[in-house]
Design a protein around this motif. Sequence first.
Motif, PDB file in Angstrom:
ATOM      1  N   SER A 158       0.819  -1.216   0.000  1.00 45.31           N
ATOM      2  CA  SER A 158       0.000   0.000   0.000  1.00 45.31           C
ATOM      3  C   SER A 158       0.851   1.263   0.000  1.00 45.31           C
ATOM      4  N   ALA A 167      -0.692   3.654  -5.237  1.00 44.37           N
ATOM      5  CA  ALA A 167      -1.153   2.374  -4.700  1.00 44.37           C
ATOM      6  C   ALA A 167      -2.447   1.951  -5.389  1.00 44.37           C
ATOM      7  N   GLU A 180      -5.594  -1.280  -5.154  1.00 43.49           N
ATOM      8  CA  GLU A 180      -6.162  -2.305  -4.293  1.00 43.49           C
ATOM      9  C   GLU A 180      -5.905  -3.693  -4.867  1.00 43.49           C
TER      10      GLU A 180
END
Length: 272
Positions: free
Chosen positions: A214, A221, A223
């Motif tokens: 992250s 970043a 997910e």
Amino acid sequence: MTAPAFALSPGGIPLATGRDVRLASRNGSLTGSTAGFAPGYVQANLAILPERLANDFLRFCQRNPKPCPLIGVSEPGDPSIPSIGLDLDIRTDVPAYTVFKDGELIAEPTDLRDHWRDDLVTFAIGCSLSFEEALLQADVPLRHVEKGVKVPMFRTSIACNPAGVFAGPMVVSMRPMTPAQAIRAVQITSRYPAVHGAPVHIGLPEAIGIKDLSKPDYGDAVEILDGEIPVFWACGVTPQSVIAAARIEFALAHAPGAMLATDLKNFELATG
């Protein structure tokens, strides 16, 4: 999800070829990222160094072809590289540049005419935008593209093979994928060794020295969803990182995301 047919410059002009992007950069109408422009054409990272260091850097690239796949080298002081583009001027044909002095970033100009020297050698290095286009055409999704952000990039514990003053860790880019997508991505990108080729690592980021996905060292970043694994490719930020670490007295490069659009076609780089 497929790549667009072409994208428009901020002035509404279609930038369908590498030359279109270079001319838009030259006249100042394009000043940001080149992502999405000139689909099908190879875009390149740049490293521009004094001639006295050129042989060392050439050997560094030859010893580290995954992060530093060379697609063109200029003659000293020559701002053109005819083998990758006609009507090409390195000093003006990229939307934005970076200038380093003693390893520190000191300027981010939109052209290099005030910084150019007769002893400079330009290295054009393959870029992941080429294999990303192939992945998108094969319906392999790329989250950073979907979200409209920069791909996350990380410094690793993988040591590059040194040459002269140039040494340091490999930088990688990361794309989350399902295992099936990762297998397909390996198959596709293996055909593009001139633009980083197959992944260098899959899963287990801690095994290559990455502590927190992250918090990328460069880029943004993204997910990682349930059922996905991180897939890591060697990254063209590696040579810039190594050049900065060497703290040489003067060096130039492209700004992040602002690449040199060439006349080469992505399909020309595919093997097999």
